[in-house]
Each structure stands twice: as C-alpha cells, then as structure tokens.
Design a protein around this motif. Structure first.
Motif, PDB file in Angstrom:
ATOM      1  N   ALA A  62      -8.687  -0.267   2.631  1.00  0.00           N
ATOM      2  CA  ALA A  62      -9.052  -0.630   1.257  1.00  0.00           C
ATOM      3  C   ALA A  62     -10.510  -0.321   0.957  1.00  0.00           C
ATOM      4  O   ALA A  62     -10.885  -0.148  -0.213  1.00  0.00           O
ATOM      5  CB  ALA A  62      -8.772  -2.115   1.020  1.00  0.00           C
ATOM      6  N   PRO A  74       0.799  -1.230   0.000  1.00  0.00           N
ATOM      7  CA  PRO A  74       0.000   0.000   0.000  1.00  0.00           C
ATOM      8  C   PRO A  74       0.832   1.281   0.000  1.00  0.00           C
ATOM      9  O   PRO A  74       0.456   2.276  -0.620  1.00  0.00           O
ATOM     10  CB  PRO A  74      -0.808  -0.117   1.299  1.00  0.00           C
ATOM     11  CG  PRO A  74       0.017  -0.959   2.193  1.00  0.00           C
ATOM     12  CD  PRO A  74       0.736  -1.928   1.296  1.00  0.00           C
ATOM     13  N   VAL A 109      -3.695  -2.436  -1.381  1.00  0.00           N
ATOM     14  CA  VAL A 109      -4.009  -2.286   0.041  1.00  0.00           C
ATOM     15  C   VAL A 109      -4.663  -3.564   0.567  1.00  0.00           C
ATOM     16  O   VAL A 109      -4.304  -4.071   1.638  1.00  0.00           O
ATOM     17  CB  VAL A 109      -4.934  -1.068   0.263  1.00  0.00           C
ATOM     18  CG1 VAL A 109      -5.144  -0.836   1.756  1.00  0.00           C
ATOM     19  CG2 VAL A 109      -4.342   0.183  -0.383  1.00  0.00           C
ATOM     20  N   TYR A 132      -3.207   6.933  -3.792  1.00  0.00           N
ATOM     21  CA  TYR A 132      -4.411   6.521  -3.075  1.00  0.00           C
ATOM     22  C   TYR A 132      -5.028   7.712  -2.344  1.00  0.00           C
ATOM     23  O   TYR A 132      -6.254   7.907  -2.363  1.00  0.00           O
ATOM     24  CB  TYR A 132      -4.063   5.414  -2.083  1.00  0.00           C
ATOM     25  CG  TYR A 132      -5.252   4.711  -1.490  1.00  0.00           C
ATOM     26  CD1 TYR A 132      -5.794   3.582  -2.101  1.00  0.00           C
ATOM     27  CD2 TYR A 132      -5.835   5.167  -0.308  1.00  0.00           C
ATOM     28  CE1 TYR A 132      -6.886   2.928  -1.554  1.00  0.00           C
ATOM     29  CE2 TYR A 132      -6.932   4.527   0.240  1.00  0.00           C
ATOM     30  CZ  TYR A 132      -7.452   3.401  -0.379  1.00  0.00           C
ATOM     31  OH  TYR A 132      -8.536   2.772   0.167  1.00  0.00           O
ATOM     32  N   LEU A 159      -5.409  -2.324   7.315  1.00  0.00           N
ATOM     33  CA  LEU A 159      -5.278  -2.245   5.852  1.00  0.00           C
ATOM     34  C   LEU A 159      -6.565  -2.684   5.175  1.00  0.00           C
ATOM     35  O   LEU A 159      -6.951  -2.126   4.132  1.00  0.00           O
ATOM     36  CB  LEU A 159      -4.110  -3.109   5.382  1.00  0.00           C
ATOM     37  CG  LEU A 159      -2.695  -2.576   5.654  1.00  0.00           C
ATOM     38  CD1 LEU A 159      -1.656  -3.465   4.996  1.00  0.00           C
ATOM     39  CD2 LEU A 159      -2.536  -1.139   5.172  1.00  0.00           C
TER      40      LEU A 159
END
Length: 428
Positions: free
Chosen positions: A302, A237, A375, A244, A298
């Motif tokens: 996501a 990630p 992620v 992101y 995580l």
C-alpha cells in the motif's frame, strides 16, 4: 521421500487437471471475446463460474461423503473432458455460441467442484496423517507450476494457432486425468462395528449436519472463519490489482503479467517450506506467522510505488497464502471424521467463496476513492486473521479420530492386497 502409489496416482491426475485449468485461464476469456465485444458478457463467464461453484458446494459435499470418492474423481474428470471436446467440435465446425459456451462452463464448474472436493477428502486415506503437510505441499506445487507457469502461455499459443486448439487440449487433459485416476486404490465400504445402515436423508439435511459439526468444533470452525476473512483480505487488493499496477506502479500489460509470474515463485517456495515450518513451529504459530506475513506484505504494498519492491512483496504475500492454505487444509483433514470430510469441506468452501465475493465488491468500492485503500484495508483484515489464529488455535490440534484411523488401516490393507496380487501376476 515417496508418499506411496496411491498419492502418486492422485498427484498425477491433479497435475493434468491443473494444466487444463491453466489453459482455461487464458483461452476461455479469449474465446468469449472472440464471440462478443460486450464487456458484461465477457466478465459474465467468470461470474457464472463463481456462482455455480457457490451454489453446488453444499450438495457436492454431501455426495463426496455418500459415494466412493475414487469414482467421483474419475467420473468428474471424464465428463469434463467430454464436455470440452464437445465444445471444441462446435467451435471447429462454426456452430458455437455464447449460450453453448456458458452452459459448458457451468457444467465444468460443477464437475470441477466434484473433482476438487473428492480429491481433498480422499487424500487422508492415501497418506499417513503425519505427512499430510508434505502431500498437500506437493499438490500445491504442481498446481502452481501448471496454473501459473505452464498453462497460461500454452493456452495463449494454442489459441493463436486455432480457437478450438486449447479447448481440444483441455478436454484431452481432463479425460486423461480421469483415466489416470482409475489407478487409485479401490476403497472398501467401512462402517463401525454394530452400526446398521441408516435411512438416507435429504441432501440438505445431510449438509446441515456438516454445517453443525463445523459450527461446534472450535479449531475447524475457527479455520473456516479465518478462511472467510482471508478471502475478503485477498480479494480487496487483487480485485483492483491490474489498475494498481498501471496507475501506482507504472506497469503496462506485459509488466503486469511479469509481476504475477514473479509473485507465483513465492507460492512455489511456500509449497516446499510449509511442512518444514509446521514441524518446527507447530500448526498454531505457522498459521499465525503466515497470516502476519500477509498483513505486513499488503501494508508495504500500500505504501510503495516501486515495481521491483512490489514484486518482492507480492511474492512474499503468495508465499504466505500457500503456507496458510496447506496448513489449514492438512489440519482440517486430520481433525474432521472421514464420513464428514466432504460436508464440512463444502460448508467451509461456501464461507470462502462468499468472502471472495464480498472482498471483490468492497475492493471496487474503496478503489474508487483511492487505489491504495483496498490494499491497506486488506492488510488490516489479515491482522485480524492472525489474532483469531493465535487465540483460537490453541491446545492439542491433531487428536486421532478412531473412524479415520480404522478407515486408513482398511485402505492400507486393500493396497497391500493389490500390490501382492500385482507381484503374483508378474511372477506368473
């Protein structure tokens, strides 16, 4: 509670060194960008730095076991200071170039590996084994404050004042760190009774001994495997986190900086919680629970597009990472014989660096499909890490090692002599 004079000296030297690292985090990319607008050359500095650390990890592990660790810490910091002061002078007089910058940072990367490896290996001789978690936590707290909060803004401010200013400051900080490290207790050479001096072997023959020990030891080998997998999970990630934040969370550059700064607060909290959790849960379940927290955070990241929720999740993620690092490092320091700490640490570091490279590459490939995929895959990797920890870190994890115990006793005697002489001189 104080951890002793020796630890205080090591902590102070590390704090100064970490502040220089924080300055470098911002000022070195800015300096590179002032010399070229080619993205490949700008990114190449970080790539070179990572490659150098990977290539020198094993031989440096051997040197840390061969030579006096105090001397290595002092020399590495002083030499880093000299290298950066030399670079600053070339900038100041307008004769610097990308070649000089690249060569300097390659030297600094090598010396950083020497200083870091020697500091990790010397710590068990300065602190009682029951307090290694607290000692590593305090070192981690100082590193977070220096690297994440103090260093980067100071580096940006100094660069805005003059391009050479942060480079002079980095060189000065590393030089002072080396001078501070001179106050570390002088450690006497110790050899088990009846052992004769052995003929010196090649660096890579000695490195293989550390690799073989790591491969044979269930707990320390498992920690190295988990560390390699966790490095992959971390970089999946974080290699695309800036994209992101922009595309999924709607943050601009300032927002992204605030997101990272807020997440670092979780790490600071983790540095204070690690020792308490370990005493309550033990190493096995503290490590497993922290890795599970990494997977859950995580997984939530996501799924979310809310920047506030993402900030909280990232803070919890960094909290897990710091707790895992402190516990795994303290456990390795307690289990590995003193004469192998450098080599085993070097072998584990190679696995971690390879994991970082693999995770970064995989994150970029998966991010092309969808930014949420790296992620989510990172979360799955941490689930695997948690399972490995729960299965492999069982039984008695911290048996006393006779060699380590004897060396610590010798170091304690040496420090007692130092304190006695100091008081005598003051009285005189």
């Amino acid at each position: 509670m104080p951890l002793g004079r020796g630890f205080g000296v090591l902590w102070s030297a590390n704090a100064l060194s970490n502040l220089a690292d924080g300055l470098a985090f911002v000022s070195m990319p800015l300096l590179t960008a002032s010399m070229t607008d080619d993205p490949r050359l700008v990114a190449g500095l970080a790539t070179l730095y990572a490659l150098v650390r990977l290539l020198v990890a094993l031989p440096i592990g051997v040197w840390v076991d061969r030579f006096d660790r105090r001397t290595l810490i002092v020399a590495a910091n002083l030499l880093r200071g000299v290298a950066l002061l030399g670079l600053a002078l070339t900038i100041q007089f307008g004769v610097s170039s990308l070649v000089i910058l690249y060569v300097t940072m390659a030297v600094v990367g090598t010396l950083e590996s020497v200083a870091d490896s020697a500091a990790v290996a010397i710590l068990p001789s300065l602190v009682d084994r029951e307090r290694l978690d607290s000692a590593n936590g305090r070192v981690a707290a100082a590193q977070l404050v220096s690297d994440e909060f103090a260093g980067p803004p100071l580096g940006g401010f100094l660069f805005a004042f003059a391009a050479a200013a942060p480079v002079f400051a980095m060189g000065g900080l590393w030089a002072v760190a080396g001078l501070v490290a001179l106050a570390l207790p002088i450690r006497r050479s110790w050899r088990p009774p009846g052992d004769a001096p052995a003929a010196r072997r090649s660096v890579y023959a000695e490195a293989r001994e550390g690799i073989a020990w790591l491969a044979r030891h269930r707990v320390v080998g498992s920690l190295a495997l988990i560390g390699a997998l966790a490095s992959v999970g971390y970089m999946l990630p974080f290699s695309i986190l800036v994209l992101y934040a922009q595309e999924r969370l709607g943050l601009n550059g300032s927002g992204y900086g605030l997101l990272l700064a807020f997440s670092a607060l979780g790490g600071l909290l983790g540095s204070f919680l690690a020792s308490r959790l370990r005493k309550r849960l033990g190493y096995r379940w503290t490590i497993a629970a922290s890795l599970l927290l990494g997977a859950l955070t995580l997984g939530g990241l996501a799924l979310t597009t809310d920047p506030i929720i993402a900030g909280v999740l990232l803070a919890l993620y960094i909290l897990h990472a710091v707790i895992w690092n402190i516990c795994s490092l303290a456990l390795r320091q307690r289990l590995v014989p003193d004469n192998l700490l450098g080599r085993v640490g070097g072998a584990a570091r190679v696995l971690g660096l390879l994991g970082l490279a693999a995770g970064s590459a995989l994150g970029g490939l998966l991010g092309v499909i969808d930014l949420a995929i790296p992620v989510a895959v990172g979360a799955a990797v941490f689930v695997a890490c948690c399972l490995v920890a729960a299965i492999m870190l069982r039984g008695e994890l911290t048996p006393d090692d006779p060699t380590t115990t004897a060396i610590r006793e010798a170091d304690a005697d040496a420090e007692t002599v130092w304190v006695t002489r100091t008081h005598a001189l003051r009285a005189g």
